[in-house]
Design a protein around this motif. Structure first.
Motif, PDB file in Angstrom:
ATOM      1  N   ASP A 187       0.818  -1.223   0.000  1.00 24.36           N
ATOM      2  CA  ASP A 187       0.000   0.000   0.000  1.00 24.36           C
ATOM      3  C   ASP A 187       0.847   1.266   0.000  1.00 24.36           C
ATOM      4  N   GLY A 188       2.172   1.127  -0.126  1.00 22.56           N
ATOM      5  CA  GLY A 188       3.038   2.300  -0.174  1.00 22.56           C
ATOM      6  C   GLY A 188       3.582   2.716   1.175  1.00 22.56           C
ATOM      7  N   SER A 189       3.075   2.133   2.264  1.00 20.44           N
ATOM      8  CA  SER A 189       3.577   2.460   3.591  1.00 20.44           C
ATOM      9  C   SER A 189       4.801   1.611   3.905  1.00 20.44           C
ATOM     10  N   LYS A 190       5.377   1.834   5.076  1.00 19.57           N
ATOM     11  CA  LYS A 190       6.549   1.072   5.483  1.00 19.57           C
ATOM     12  C   LYS A 190       6.246   0.285   6.752  1.00 19.57           C
ATOM     13  N   LYS A 191       6.667  -0.964   6.747  1.00 19.51           N
ATOM     14  CA  LYS A 191       6.592  -1.794   7.936  1.00 19.51           C
ATOM     15  C   LYS A 191       7.766  -1.417   8.828  1.00 19.51           C
ATOM     16  N   VAL A 192       7.484  -1.031  10.074  1.00 23.88           N
ATOM     17  CA  VAL A 192       8.522  -0.529  10.977  1.00 23.88           C
ATOM     18  C   VAL A 192       8.826  -1.595  12.019  1.00 23.88           C
ATOM     19  N   GLU A 193      10.078  -2.030  12.072  1.00 23.37           N
ATOM     20  CA  GLU A 193      10.487  -3.072  13.009  1.00 23.37           C
ATOM     21  C   GLU A 193      11.737  -2.665  13.764  1.00 23.37           C
ATOM     22  N   MET A 194      11.823  -3.144  14.984  1.00 18.50           N
ATOM     23  CA  MET A 194      13.017  -2.987  15.807  1.00 18.50           C
ATOM     24  C   MET A 194      13.691  -4.355  15.866  1.00 18.50           C
ATOM     25  N   VAL A 195      14.945  -4.421  15.425  1.00 17.87           N
ATOM     26  CA  VAL A 195      15.647  -5.707  15.314  1.00 17.87           C
ATOM     27  C   VAL A 195      16.781  -5.767  16.335  1.00 17.87           C
ATOM     28  N   LEU A 196      16.836  -6.877  17.061  1.00 15.21           N
ATOM     29  CA  LEU A 196      17.884  -7.074  18.053  1.00 15.21           C
ATOM     30  C   LEU A 196      19.211  -7.360  17.354  1.00 15.21           C
ATOM     31  N   GLN A 197      20.229  -6.528  17.626  1.00 12.43           N
ATOM     32  CA  GLN A 197      21.539  -6.730  17.001  1.00 12.43           C
ATOM     33  C   GLN A 197      22.623  -7.107  18.016  1.00 12.43           C
ATOM     34  N   LYS A 198      22.321  -6.990  19.309  1.00 14.37           N
ATOM     35  CA  LYS A 198      23.278  -7.339  20.357  1.00 14.37           C
ATOM     36  C   LYS A 198      22.515  -8.034  21.485  1.00 14.37           C
ATOM     37  N   PRO A 199      23.032  -9.168  21.996  1.00 12.36           N
ATOM     38  CA  PRO A 199      22.308  -9.918  23.046  1.00 12.36           C
ATOM     39  C   PRO A 199      22.008  -9.055  24.264  1.00 12.36           C
ATOM     40  N   LEU A 200      20.847  -9.340  24.848  1.00  5.96           N
ATOM     41  CA  LEU A 200      20.450  -8.656  26.075  1.00  5.96           C
ATOM     42  C   LEU A 200      21.000  -9.400  27.291  1.00  5.96           C
ATOM     43  N   ASP A 201      21.271  -8.654  28.339  1.00  3.46           N
ATOM     44  CA  ASP A 201      21.764  -9.248  29.584  1.00  3.46           C
ATOM     45  C   ASP A 201      21.012  -8.593  30.737  1.00  3.46           C
ATOM     46  N   ARG A 202      20.059  -9.335  31.285  1.00  6.66           N
ATOM     47  CA  ARG A 202      19.211  -8.767  32.319  1.00  6.66           C
ATOM     48  C   ARG A 202      20.005  -8.362  33.550  1.00  6.66           C
ATOM     49  N   GLU A 203      21.089  -9.098  33.830  1.00  3.27           N
ATOM     50  CA  GLU A 203      21.893  -8.798  35.010  1.00  3.27           C
ATOM     51  C   GLU A 203      22.625  -7.462  34.887  1.00  3.27           C
ATOM     52  N   LYS A 204      22.931  -7.066  33.653  1.00  2.00           N
ATOM     53  CA  LYS A 204      23.618  -5.793  33.414  1.00  2.00           C
ATOM     54  C   LYS A 204      22.643  -4.641  33.205  1.00  2.00           C
ATOM     55  N   GLN A 205      21.555  -4.902  32.495  1.00  2.00           N
ATOM     56  CA  GLN A 205      20.579  -3.845  32.203  1.00  2.00           C
ATOM     57  C   GLN A 205      19.187  -4.438  32.142  1.00  2.00           C
ATOM     58  N   GLU A 206      18.395  -4.148  33.149  1.00  2.00           N
ATOM     59  CA  GLU A 206      17.047  -4.724  33.236  1.00  2.00           C
ATOM     60  C   GLU A 206      16.035  -3.924  32.420  1.00  2.00           C
ATOM     61  N   TYR A 207      16.283  -2.614  32.292  1.00  2.00           N
ATOM     62  CA  TYR A 207      15.369  -1.755  31.537  1.00  2.00           C
ATOM     63  C   TYR A 207      16.143  -0.977  30.478  1.00  2.00           C
ATOM     64  N   ILE A 208      15.541  -0.844  29.265  1.00  2.00           N
ATOM     65  CA  ILE A 208      16.135  -0.086  28.169  1.00  2.00           C
ATOM     66  C   ILE A 208      15.112   0.927  27.660  1.00  2.00           C
ATOM     67  N   SER A 209      15.543   2.167  27.467  1.00  2.00           N
ATOM     68  CA  SER A 209      14.665   3.224  26.958  1.00  2.00           C
ATOM     69  C   SER A 209      15.171   3.680  25.591  1.00  2.00           C
TER      70      SER A 209
END
Length: 417
Positions: A187-209
């Motif tokens: 339809d001419g619009s863009k599908k917007v996605e956030m892609v994980l490029q680096k593993p998450l580590d809950r012990e180091k960072q529990e919340y990301i903004s």
């Protein structure tokens, strides 16, 4: 014996009609203009007298007027100056939505003799809308075991402007763990996605903004933002996957509320609670939430509003499938609205005369009509007929316009009206 005067003889030669037209001939012409939206009231659109080669005296003697049918009269005529002026505020987005080009179509009518000129005014876009998100924020709960390349669907921004003034690009900051991915859609619009490029580590960072920014291409440039919050969890290895990237459905415009439109389906290879999938309709277009709802468990899409083919021939919606770990996938659903014959033809008398001389030649114009039907294809085709036993016939002049003309010579002594 009573002497008949010249005045009596003149009156005797006139045939009275039930409808009025002030002149018996017509001329067709057309002129086009292009103006930006949001011009102030009283602004000049163009000198229509010069452009059509008309004398100002002719505008007055011909009682020149603008004819828009049942539409709003956004543009009026100043007969003293021979110019078209802005009469009502014109908002391109309200008038045409996403349709382009956007134009107003109306007629300039004169009488004595009758003349009709078609006028087209294209409304060009200005950058008067800021890209915006329906929601100010988006929250994810993502497992720290999410694999590199995992995708998370983001909300699309809305910008009612078109072309360069419309939505042009997105940006995501910071990019420590996630990058932005844009994918063109049908339809001419863009599908917007956030892609994980680096593993998450809950012990180091529990919340990301993060901050998602949408920018248009106007001058000056405008932008809108949405805050993204990520709560890092434990364990969820697989994202839901839809069975099809595109679903297509058809529905009659008179379908009652509660009608099932279609059912989408996504699967998740995880087990237990991590494979439980919830469905939702993206809120990037507000009108969708007023017409459709989805069963969050089954994926069935239900009609909850009233459809009108004349207002929208199809609807496109993005459906998200989200599992309990926050991983998601999306699919596109296109719903085609099927037209039914629910509109009557409309007949408007544009101009008419009260009398006609009995020595008028055949094909003399006595009335001009505008006929239209909002329905589509066969449902919108109209046929104009006139009752028999009268010396008139209907002729087509241009799309949607007809003239009523004399078919034979008239004789007042046989029929005075």
């Amino acid at each position: 014996m009573v002497q008949e005067t010249t005045s009596d003889r003149t009156m005797r030669r006139q045939v009275l009609l039930f409808f009025s037209v002030l002149c018996l001939s017509y001329v067709l012409g057309q002129v086009s203009y292009s103006i930006p939206e949001e011009m102030t009231k009283g602004s000049v659109v163009g000198n229509i007298a010069n452009d059509l080669g008309l004398d100002l005296k002719r505008l007055k003697s011909g009682k020149a007027r603008v004819y828009t049918g049942a539409s709003v009269e956004y543009i009026g005529l100043n007969k003293e100056r021979g110019v078209l002026l802005i009469k009502e505020r014109i908002d391109r987005e309200a008038l045409c939505g996403e349709t382009t080009p956007c134009a107003l179509h109306f007629q300039l009518i004169l009488e004595n003799p009758m003349e009709l000129f078609r006028v087209t005014v294209e409304i060009t876009d200005i950058n008067d809308n800021t890209p915006s998100f329906t929601n100010a924020e988006k929250r994810f709960e993502i497992s720290e075991s999410a694999v590199i390349g995992s995708k998370f669907i983001l909300e699309k921004a809305i910008d009612s402007d078109i072309g360069n003034n419309g939505l042009q690009q997105y940006s995501l900051t910071p990019t420590d763990n996630f990058v932005l991915k844009l994918e063109n859609q049908a339809d001419g619009s863009k599908k917007v996605e956030m892609v994980l490029q680096k593993p998450l580590d809950r012990e180091k960072q529990e919340y990301i903004s993060l901050l998602l920014t949408a920018v248009d291409g106007g001058e000056p440039q405008m932008s809108g933002t949405m805050q993204i919050f990520v709560n890092v969890l434990d364990a969820n290895d697989n994202a839901p996957t839809f069975a099809k990237p595109l679903y297509r459905a058809k529905i009659l415009e008179n379908s009652p509320k509660g009608t099932s439109v279609t059912t989408v389906s996504a699967s998740d290879k995880d087990i237990g609670s991590n494979r439980e999938v919830s469905y939702l309709i993206s809120t990037s277009k507000r009108v969708l939430s007023e017409l459709f709802k989805i069963n969050s468990k089954t994926g069935e899409i239900i009609l909850i509003g009233e459809l009108d083919y004349e207002k929208a021939k199809n609807y496109q919606m993005d459906i998200e499938a989200v599992d309990s770990g926050g991983l998601s996938d999306s699919t596109k659903v296109i719903v085609d609205v099927i037209d039914i014959n629910d509109n009557n033809p409309h007949i408007n008398i544009v101009s008419k005369s009260e009398s006609i001389l009995e020595d008028s030649p055949p094909n003399t114009v006595i009335a001009m009509l505008s006929v239209n039907d909002p329905d589509s294809e066969n449902n919108g085709e109209v046929e104009c007929n006139i009752d028999g036993n009268i010396p008139f016939k209907i002729q087509t002049t241009l799309n949607g316009f007809y003239t009523l003309v004399t078919e034979v010579a008239l004789d007042r002594e046989l029929a005075s009206q």
